[in-house]
Design a protein around this motif. Structure first.
Motif, PDB file in Angstrom:
ATOM      1  N   PHE A   1     -48.393 -42.444  62.620  1.00 13.74           N
ATOM      2  CA  PHE A   1     -47.203 -41.623  62.846  1.00 13.74           C
ATOM      3  C   PHE A   1     -47.142 -41.218  64.315  1.00 13.74           C
ATOM      4  N   ILE A   2     -45.933 -41.321  64.871  1.00 12.06           N
ATOM      5  CA  ILE A   2     -45.740 -40.938  66.273  1.00 12.06           C
ATOM      6  C   ILE A   2     -44.975 -39.621  66.337  1.00 12.06           C
ATOM      7  N   ASP A   3     -43.724 -39.669  65.861  1.00 13.03           N
ATOM      8  CA  ASP A   3     -42.910 -38.453  65.761  1.00 13.03           C
ATOM      9  C   ASP A   3     -41.739 -38.756  64.853  1.00 13.03           C
ATOM     10  N   LEU A   4     -40.994 -37.718  64.520  1.00 10.65           N
ATOM     11  CA  LEU A   4     -39.857 -37.893  63.603  1.00 10.65           C
ATOM     12  C   LEU A   4     -38.772 -38.777  64.201  1.00 10.65           C
ATOM     13  N   TYR A   5     -38.598 -38.695  65.512  1.00 12.01           N
ATOM     14  CA  TYR A   5     -37.569 -39.524  66.162  1.00 12.01           C
ATOM     15  C   TYR A   5     -37.892 -41.008  65.988  1.00 12.01           C
ATOM     16  N   ASP A   6     -39.153 -41.347  66.163  1.00 12.58           N
ATOM     17  CA  ASP A   6     -39.566 -42.755  65.997  1.00 12.58           C
ATOM     18  C   ASP A   6     -39.430 -43.174  64.542  1.00 12.58           C
ATOM     19  N   SER A   7     -39.697 -42.226  63.621  1.00 11.71           N
ATOM     20  CA  SER A   7     -39.562 -42.554  62.194  1.00 11.71           C
ATOM     21  C   SER A   7     -38.118 -42.825  61.831  1.00 11.71           C
ATOM     22  N   ILE A   8     -37.223 -42.019  62.428  1.00 10.48           N
ATOM     23  CA  ILE A   8     -35.790 -42.252  62.165  1.00 10.48           C
ATOM     24  C   ILE A   8     -35.378 -43.628  62.681  1.00 10.48           C
ATOM     25  N   LYS A   9     -35.877 -44.000  63.884  1.00  9.01           N
ATOM     26  CA  LYS A   9     -35.561 -45.327  64.442  1.00  9.01           C
ATOM     27  C   LYS A   9     -36.079 -46.435  63.537  1.00  9.01           C
ATOM     28  N   ASN A  10     -37.221 -46.185  62.914  1.00 10.95           N
ATOM     29  CA  ASN A  10     -37.829 -47.209  62.051  1.00 10.95           C
ATOM     30  C   ASN A  10     -37.229 -47.194  60.642  1.00 10.95           C
ATOM     31  N   ARG A  11     -36.237 -46.304  60.453  1.00 15.69           N
ATOM     32  CA  ARG A  11     -35.571 -46.189  59.149  1.00 15.69           C
ATOM     33  C   ARG A  11     -36.565 -45.798  58.038  1.00 15.69           C
ATOM     34  N   ASP A  12     -37.503 -44.908  58.389  1.00 18.84           N
ATOM     35  CA  ASP A  12     -38.429 -44.411  57.380  1.00 18.84           C
ATOM     36  C   ASP A  12     -37.699 -43.398  56.467  1.00 18.84           C
ATOM     37  N   SER A  13     -38.213 -43.266  55.252  1.00 17.25           N
ATOM     38  CA  SER A  13     -37.662 -42.259  54.310  1.00 17.25           C
ATOM     39  C   SER A  13     -38.338 -40.903  54.589  1.00 17.25           C
ATOM     40  N   ILE A  14     -37.534 -39.833  54.702  1.00 16.08           N
ATOM     41  CA  ILE A  14     -38.069 -38.488  55.012  1.00 16.08           C
ATOM     42  C   ILE A  14     -37.645 -37.525  53.899  1.00 16.08           C
ATOM     43  N   VAL A  15     -38.638 -36.824  53.348  1.00 14.04           N
ATOM     44  CA  VAL A  15     -38.392 -35.863  52.246  1.00 14.04           C
ATOM     45  C   VAL A  15     -38.912 -34.490  52.699  1.00 14.04           C
ATOM     46  N   ASP A  16     -38.090 -33.472  52.480  1.00  9.44           N
ATOM     47  CA  ASP A  16     -38.505 -32.124  52.853  1.00  9.44           C
ATOM     48  C   ASP A  16     -39.476 -31.549  51.819  1.00  9.44           C
ATOM     49  N   LEU A  17     -40.417 -30.728  52.314  1.00 11.95           N
ATOM     50  CA  LEU A  17     -41.350 -29.978  51.459  1.00 11.95           C
ATOM     51  C   LEU A  17     -40.958 -28.496  51.512  1.00 11.95           C
ATOM     52  N   LYS A  18     -40.849 -27.878  50.315  1.00 17.66           N
ATOM     53  CA  LYS A  18     -40.370 -26.487  50.270  1.00 17.66           C
ATOM     54  C   LYS A  18     -41.334 -25.622  49.473  1.00 17.66           C
ATOM     55  N   GLN A  19     -41.368 -24.390  49.922  1.00 17.20           N
ATOM     56  CA  GLN A  19     -42.027 -23.323  49.153  1.00 17.20           C
ATOM     57  C   GLN A  19     -41.144 -22.075  49.267  1.00 17.20           C
ATOM     58  N   ASN A  20     -40.836 -21.542  48.074  1.00 18.28           N
ATOM     59  CA  ASN A  20     -39.934 -20.369  48.043  1.00 18.28           C
ATOM     60  C   ASN A  20     -38.632 -20.673  48.791  1.00 18.28           C
ATOM     61  N   ASN A  21     -38.111 -21.858  48.524  1.00 15.86           N
ATOM     62  CA  ASN A  21     -36.837 -22.319  49.108  1.00 15.86           C
ATOM     63  C   ASN A  21     -36.866 -22.402  50.640  1.00 15.86           C
ATOM     64  N   GLU A  22     -38.058 -22.405  51.188  1.00 22.55           N
ATOM     65  CA  GLU A  22     -38.177 -22.577  52.633  1.00 22.55           C
ATOM     66  C   GLU A  22     -38.878 -23.924  52.907  1.00 22.55           C
ATOM     67  N   ILE A  23     -38.372 -24.609  53.914  1.00 23.40           N
ATOM     68  CA  ILE A  23     -38.949 -25.919  54.291  1.00 23.40           C
ATOM     69  C   ILE A  23     -40.231 -25.664  55.066  1.00 23.40           C
ATOM     70  N   ILE A  24     -41.318 -26.210  54.516  1.00 23.34           N
ATOM     71  CA  ILE A  24     -42.618 -25.995  55.159  1.00 23.34           C
ATOM     72  C   ILE A  24     -43.143 -27.260  55.858  1.00 23.34           C
ATOM     73  N   GLY A  25     -42.527 -28.379  55.580  1.00 20.20           N
ATOM     74  CA  GLY A  25     -42.955 -29.645  56.201  1.00 20.20           C
ATOM     75  C   GLY A  25     -42.133 -30.816  55.687  1.00 20.20           C
ATOM     76  N   LYS A  26     -42.620 -31.974  55.997  1.00 23.32           N
ATOM     77  CA  LYS A  26     -41.887 -33.175  55.576  1.00 23.32           C
ATOM     78  C   LYS A  26     -42.869 -34.288  55.201  1.00 23.32           C
ATOM     79  N   ILE A  27     -42.412 -35.122  54.268  1.00 25.37           N
ATOM     80  CA  ILE A  27     -43.151 -36.361  53.918  1.00 25.37           C
ATOM     81  C   ILE A  27     -42.392 -37.537  54.530  1.00 25.37           C
ATOM     82  N   VAL A  28     -43.079 -38.286  55.335  1.00 22.74           N
ATOM     83  CA  VAL A  28     -42.474 -39.474  55.964  1.00 22.74           C
ATOM     84  C   VAL A  28     -43.047 -40.723  55.280  1.00 22.74           C
TER      85      VAL A  28
END
Length: 421
Positions: A84-111
């Motif tokens: 993993f490099i960064d989210l921008y590179d993941s977007i360029k690579n057309r990776d799938s990104i899923v948000d991680l939430k706790q108590n309706n707050e985004i705590i991270g992401k799965i790439v």
């Protein structure tokens, strides 16, 4: 047949290359996202946030590599082999990104990484390899076939061209060699047969012309003997006749015989000159044959000769008679005196010393007397072609003998050396 075989090989190689390319393309597929597994990963991660380790994913069957990052972009967890490099590179690579939430707050992401880029790079590499192999093989086959064509077509054609140039120049003794793999085959053989026929025809023509010229030379020589007899008898009759009318008629006979003798001599010498190479047949003969040869030219009984030592000599009797004719007729013509012939055996040769008592020849002229067309300074008013001594030298050398001459105070001497058998 060979051309069809080559085309078949080229088609097979090209087909194999195309088939391998198709197989590479079909085997490279982009992995589909497993939504169920991704949901399990997301749920497990949310429940264990802050304590994310590899053990929490043991019960989840997910084949795609993934990376878990926090809100800042720091990597919390990453499957092996993932980078993993960064989210921008993941977007360029057309990776799938899923948000991680706790108590309706985004705590991270799965790439979830998309393998399309690596798949394309791998496919390009394999296609390039197979393309290079295919076209490399085709190039090698083409080069080998060009070499084969050069050997079987171009070289034989060049040989044929060189052969035709030799035939045009008259070089008919150079054959046209044909190898087993010569493409022209019987066509080449036909040209060589043509060369052989031309060579044989030229040889036949040469032999025919040579035979005719030798016949003329032989007849010319044979005619000289009776003409010389006519001249000798005419001279005797002139000496004995006292009637003016008779002397005039005899003188006419003598002059005509002399004219015939000159014409025959010219014809004889001209024919010998054209022949260039005269055939000689050297045999072992007794020395006593020289007596008959000397008598054959002793027209005016002016030749005095001593007994000849008995021995066997290597000569061609016909050619040696011509040599004596030439030498003694020169003495008659230019000296007009008696001729003395002495003989001796010396150092493996029987020597004849033919001496006249005329004015002789200057020392500087002696080495030139046996050259073609050379005539001395004392030839004024004398007919001749300058070939007699030249031909005599040719005859003597080809009979393994020698001829030479020297001048002295009271005349000129010619020495004939005949090799002992």
């Amino acid at each position: 047949m060979r051309g069809r075989f080559l085309i078949a090989i080229l088609l097979i190689v090209f087909s194999i290359g195309m088939a391998l390319s198709v197989i590479v393309i079909q085997n490279k597929t982009i992995s589909e996202v497993d939504l169920v597994a991704i949901n399990d990963v997301a749920k497990t991660t949310e429940e264990n946030w802050g304590q994310v380790t590899e053990e929490i994913y043991h019960n989840i069957d997910i084949k795609q590599p993934f990376t878990i990052v926090d809100n800042v972009g720091n990597v919390v967890y990453e499957t092996s082999g993932d980078h993993f490099i960064d989210l921008y590179d993941s977007i360029k690579n057309r990776d799938s990104i899923v948000d991680l939430k706790q108590n309706n707050e985004i705590i991270g992401k799965i790439v979830i990484h998309n393998n399309a880029r690596s798949l394309v790079a791998e496919m390009k590499s394999e296609l390039a390899t197979y393309t290079i192999l295919t076209f490399g093989t085709l190039m090698v086959i083409s080069i080998l076939y060009i070499v084969y064509l050069n050997k079987t077509l171009l070289k034989p054609f060049q040989q044929l061209q060189y052969f035709a140039a030799n035939v045009a120049r008259g070089n008919l003794d150079i054959p046209l060699n044909r190898t087993k793999d010569n493409y022209f085959g019987a066509f080449t053989d036909s040209f060589d047969i043509l060369r052989e026929e031309l060579y044989a025809a030229r040889q036949r023509e040469y032999e025919s012309n040579r035979s005719k010229k030798e016949l003329v030379a032989t007849l010319s020589h044979d005619i000289k003997t009776p003409v010389a007899s006519i001249k000798a008898i005419s001279e005797l009759m002139l000496m004995q006749s006292k009637d003016n009318k008779t002397r005039k008629q005899i003188d006419t006979i003598y002059s005509k015989a002399e004219q015939i003798d000159l014409l025959v001599t010219d014809m004889f010498h001209a024919t010998l000159e054209e022949l260039q190479q005269l055939k000689l047949t050297v045999t072992e003969e007794p020395s006593k044959v020289l007596i008959d040869m000397i008598e054959n030219v002793n027209y005016d009984q002016q030749i005095i000769y001593e007994p000849i030592p008995p021995c066997m000599i290597l000569i061609d009797p016909l050619r040696l008679q011509q040599v004596l004719d030439n030498v003694i007729s020169n003495s008659y013509k230019y000296a007009g005196t008696e001729i003395m012939v002495k003989s001796q055996v010396y150092q493996g040769y029987l020597e004849l010393h033919i001496k006249d008592f005329g004015p002789g020849v200057s020392e500087e002229e002696v080495p030139l007397l046996f050259n073609k067309y050379y005539r001395g300074r004392n030839v004024k008013g004398k007919n001749g072609s300058g070939l007699g001594l030249y031909i005599s030298k040719y005859f003597m050398e080809n009979m393994l003998g020698q001829i030479s001459g020297y001048s002295h105070d009271d005349g000129f001497t010619v020495i004939l050396k005949m090799k002992l058998a």
